[in-house]
Design a protein around this motif. Structure first.
Motif, mmCIF file in Angstrom:
data_model
loop_
_atom_site.group_PDB
_atom_site.id
_atom_site.type_symbol
_atom_site.label_atom_id
_atom_site.label_comp_id
_atom_site.label_asym_id
_atom_site.label_seq_id
_atom_site.Cartn_x
_atom_site.Cartn_y
_atom_site.Cartn_z
ATOM 1 N N THR A 336 -34.032 39.775 -42.271
ATOM 2 C CA THR A 336 -34.154 38.728 -41.902
ATOM 3 C C THR A 336 -32.910 37.681 -42.307
ATOM 4 N N ASP A 337 -31.663 38.755 -42.321
ATOM 5 C CA ASP A 337 -30.832 37.415 -42.518
ATOM 6 C C ASP A 337 -30.515 37.096 -41.089
ATOM 7 N N ASN A 338 -29.973 36.104 -40.939
ATOM 8 C CA ASN A 338 -29.271 35.040 -40.122
ATOM 9 C C ASN A 338 -30.379 34.604 -39.116
ATOM 10 N N GLN A 339 -31.725 33.728 -39.693
ATOM 11 C CA GLN A 339 -32.322 33.608 -39.396
ATOM 12 C C GLN A 339 -31.924 32.022 -38.600
ATOM 13 N N LYS A 340 -30.823 31.225 -38.482
ATOM 14 C CA LYS A 340 -30.445 30.382 -37.799
ATOM 15 C C LYS A 340 -30.154 30.757 -36.508
ATOM 16 N N LYS A 341 -29.140 31.524 -36.491
ATOM 17 C CA LYS A 341 -27.437 32.407 -35.985
ATOM 18 C C LYS A 341 -28.498 32.473 -34.097
ATOM 19 N N VAL A 342 -27.394 32.172 -32.930
ATOM 20 C CA VAL A 342 -28.060 33.178 -32.217
ATOM 21 C C VAL A 342 -27.090 33.801 -31.255
ATOM 22 N N ASN A 343 -27.121 34.942 -31.200
ATOM 23 C CA ASN A 343 -25.757 35.711 -31.236
ATOM 24 C C ASN A 343 -25.685 35.633 -29.190
ATOM 25 N N VAL A 344 -24.048 35.801 -29.597
ATOM 26 C CA VAL A 344 -23.651 35.675 -28.268
ATOM 27 C C VAL A 344 -22.622 37.001 -27.615
ATOM 28 N N LYS A 345 -23.628 37.623 -26.503
ATOM 29 C CA LYS A 345 -23.060 38.895 -25.743
ATOM 30 C C LYS A 345 -22.907 38.753 -24.666
ATOM 31 N N LEU A 346 -22.440 39.744 -24.450
ATOM 32 C CA LEU A 346 -21.969 40.343 -22.832
ATOM 33 C C LEU A 346 -22.586 41.427 -22.442
ATOM 34 N N GLU A 347 -23.099 41.135 -21.124
ATOM 35 C CA GLU A 347 -23.146 42.418 -20.884
ATOM 36 C C GLU A 347 -22.123 42.699 -19.264
ATOM 37 N N VAL A 348 -22.877 44.189 -19.185
ATOM 38 C CA VAL A 348 -21.453 45.138 -17.534
ATOM 39 C C VAL A 348 -22.158 45.902 -17.612
ATOM 40 N N ALA A 349 -22.162 45.750 -16.378
ATOM 41 C CA ALA A 349 -23.052 47.618 -15.567
ATOM 42 C C ALA A 349 -22.844 47.940 -15.658
ATOM 43 N N ASN A 350 -22.133 49.730 -15.389
ATOM 44 C CA ASN A 350 -20.899 49.929 -15.574
ATOM 45 C C ASN A 350 -20.753 50.702 -13.792
ATOM 46 N N THR A 351 -20.707 49.771 -13.096
ATOM 47 C CA THR A 351 -21.276 50.264 -11.511
ATOM 48 C C THR A 351 -19.708 50.495 -10.994
ATOM 49 N N LYS A 352 -20.050 51.263 -9.856
ATOM 50 C CA LYS A 352 -18.849 51.509 -8.932
ATOM 51 C C LYS A 352 -18.622 50.138 -8.165
ATOM 52 N N ASN A 355 -16.519 47.498 -10.516
ATOM 53 C CA ASN A 355 -15.019 47.784 -10.173
ATOM 54 C C ASN A 355 -15.192 48.700 -11.733
ATOM 55 N N LEU A 356 -16.257 49.522 -11.751
ATOM 56 C CA LEU A 356 -16.135 50.365 -12.827
ATOM 57 C C LEU A 356 -16.996 51.835 -12.146
ATOM 58 N N GLY A 357 -17.352 51.887 -12.587
ATOM 59 C CA GLY A 357 -18.028 53.620 -12.540
ATOM 60 C C GLY A 357 -17.367 54.250 -12.896
ATOM 61 N N MET A 358 -17.020 55.063 -13.774
ATOM 62 C CA MET A 358 -17.032 56.061 -14.516
ATOM 63 C C MET A 358 -16.638 56.053 -15.472
ATOM 64 N N ALA A 359 -16.815 57.718 -16.261
ATOM 65 C CA ALA A 359 -17.416 57.772 -18.040
ATOM 66 C C ALA A 359 -16.605 56.620 -18.545
ATOM 67 N N LEU A 360 -17.235 55.901 -19.816
ATOM 68 C CA LEU A 360 -16.141 55.049 -20.576
ATOM 69 C C LEU A 360 -16.333 55.895 -21.887
ATOM 70 N N PRO A 388 -22.279 56.873 -19.625
ATOM 71 C CA PRO A 388 -22.113 57.184 -18.577
ATOM 72 C C PRO A 388 -22.018 55.948 -17.202
ATOM 73 N N ARG A 389 -21.745 56.375 -16.363
ATOM 74 C CA ARG A 389 -21.886 55.835 -15.208
ATOM 75 C C ARG A 389 -22.971 55.172 -15.024
ATOM 76 N N ASP A 390 -22.792 53.750 -14.610
ATOM 77 C CA ASP A 390 -24.507 53.812 -13.747
ATOM 78 C C ASP A 390 -25.366 52.574 -14.912
ATOM 79 N N GLU A 391 -24.564 52.668 -16.430
ATOM 80 C CA GLU A 391 -25.947 52.406 -17.780
ATOM 81 C C GLU A 391 -25.344 50.982 -17.882
ATOM 82 N N LYS A 392 -25.389 50.365 -18.631
ATOM 83 C CA LYS A 392 -25.260 48.802 -18.851
ATOM 84 C C LYS A 392 -24.488 49.217 -20.551
#
Length: 487
Positions: A336-352, A355-360, A388-392
């Motif tokens: 229950t740490d940081n109960q008042k914090k709102v996390n900022v996250k960036l989501e990227v789809a590793n797809t062709k 402009n991605l779509g390669m194993a990272l 792998p490709r096509d994963e988020k």
């Protein structure tokens, strides 16, 4: 005179018979190499393949192969003739790694004469001669088989007594036997065909490693980003690989790690304006991924080299605000740490399509953004695993300054011996000058069921459900729900 010649001939034959590998060995250095192929794994080891021309006589040959890695694993060495594979047989192999350094020379000179020369301020010298009584380096092995090195002060016996830790220039009367200037592999070969042989040696060596770093530059509204990937190659193997064909292996290769033998050494925030052809090509290999460098490069000993892996521009990005007051704990249960914090996250789809779509490869992603002056500012970083490709990919880059969440339990009712019913309230406040969509993530153990809720929820797994709500600028949104849990 004839008798003297016969005596010299007999002595020469005796010397050759006593040490044939030293007297008759052929030396092959790194300058004779046609080329080196280097495959580096991101687990602190590499595979080296070296092709060299060797002149062999029919019968027994002694070959000294120099300029190999100091951290070589001798059990992985393989030698073969590419010219006549079935006509050359390895009868004996030796790895000589007692290199001529001061500690090794002194360690092998215990019991021998040692002179210590000290220079006085007036320009004179004071010499002390005696017998070396100890080694400057001692290897200690603990009960688990782990080796460590302890450095000692020297002890020498002189006519006037025992001297501890003498200081000054040290001189020994003779160089100990068995020392080499560079680590070498020595073979006893039997060749069925004389002449020039094109040979290949391959071996594994520790001290070679690589890792991947990513630089992401997000646009003004965090909807797209330019992504650049850099490979950092670190060579501490004790050898230089010139004009090498370089390949990088990404993945978790299973390798048994023995105890290390004693004495073994073990800002780019920029993006391309236009996409350029990558200098590495990537393909699946076995259950891993292999990245091959176009052209060749020099990988020098004790060098850190950085190479561009790829550049991808205008990659679509989704910005997420996540409020998760109770996150799963490493030790079980929930933190229950940081109960008042709102996390900022960036989501990227590793797809062709993105402009991605390669194993990272796994690595650290650093995120930057331009301010009003056009200057890049660092806004957060996170680690990604092999993807792998096509994963988020979801990057946690920090906590929102102007978004606040608060969660509290309102009621607690014991329905029966195995069932509890609780109600909760989640308050989400937005102090920004524009609306924000926040996802509140909740967890529950046991066999749970939401009896009532103020907003729609989505069950993501057997222990997790989430509410996605809009919070108006300068406003507050409250989520209430009642849950029944059977244990």
């Amino acid at each position: 005179m004839k008798r003297r010649r016969l005596w010299l001939l007999a002595a020469t034959i005796a010397i050759l018979a006593a040490s044939p590998s030293t007297a008759l060995e052929k030396k092959v250095s790194g300058t004779d190499s046609e080329g080196v192929s280097l495959t580096v794994y991101n687990q602190n080891f590499g595979l080296i393949k070296d092709i060299r021309q060797v002149e062999l006589d029919e019968g027994i040959n002694f070959l000294r192969f120099g300029d190999v890695a100091a951290s070589i694993d001798p059990t992985t060495v393989n030698f073969m003739s590419l010219t006549a594979p079935n006509s050359v047989v390895v009868r004996e192999q030796n790895y000589q790694y007692d290199v001529m350094d001061p500690n090794t020379i002194l360690s092998k000179s215990v019991g021998k004469s040692l002179t210590v020369r000290r220079f006085t301020p007036g320009g004179g010298t004071v010499e002390t001669t005696g017998t070396l009584l100890n080694s400057p380096v001692v290897t200690i092995v603990d009960t688990n088989g782990n080796a460590s090195v302890r450095h000692n002060g020297l002890v020498m016996r002189t006519d006037s007594g025992i001297i501890l830790s003498p200081q000054g220039e040290m001189q020994i009367s003779e160089l100990p036997e068995g020392l080499v200037s560079k680590p070498s592999l020595v073979w006893k070969l039997e060749a069925g065909k004389a002449g020039n042989h094109r040979t290949e040696i391959s071996y594994q060596a520790s001290g070679l490693n690589w890792h991947c770093d990513y630089v992401a530059v997000a646009n003004a509204d965090d909807s797209k980003a330019d992504l650049a990937s850099w490979v950092t190659l670190d060579n501490k193997s004790g050898a230089t690989y010139k004009n090498a064909s370089l390949k990088l292996m990404a993945g978790d290769v299973h390798k048994i790690q023995p105890a290390a033998p004693a004495g073994y050494a073990m800002d780019m925030a920029s993006s391309r304006a236009e996409s350029m052809e990558n200098q590495f090509t990537e393909k699946a290999f076995a259950e891993y991924h292999l990245y091959s460098l176009a052209g060749k490069t020099d990988v020098r000993d004790n060098e850190t080299k950085q190479l561009s892996l790829f550049n991808a521009n205008n990659v679509p990005v989704k910005k997420l605000f996540i409020f998760e007051p109770e996150s799963p704990s490493y030790y079980g249960g929930y933190s229950t740490d940081n109960q008042k914090k709102v996390n900022v996250k960036l989501e990227v789809a590793n797809t062709k399509e993105n402009n991605l779509g390669m194993a990272l490869p796994k690595g650290k992603v650093r995120v930057y953004k331009k301010d009003d002056d056009g200057s890049l500012q660092f806004v957060g970083e996170d680690l990604i695993d092999h993807t792998p490709r096509d994963e988020k990919i979801r990057l946690y880059i920090g906590d929102a300054f102007d978004l606040v969440g608060e969660r509290k339990q309102l009621t607690m009712q014991r329905v029966n011996d195995r069932t509890n019913r609780m109600s909760y309230e989640i308050s989400l406040r937005n102090h920004k000058d524009k609306d924000a969509t926040i996802t509140a993530v909740e967890h529950s153990g046991g066999d749970w069921k939401i009896k009532e809720s103020s907003h729609q929820y989505k069950k993501t797994d057997s222990r997790t459900f989430e509410f996605q709500v809009n919070v108006p600028k300068g406003g507050e949104t409250k989520i209430t729900y009642e849950i029944e849990v059977k244990y």
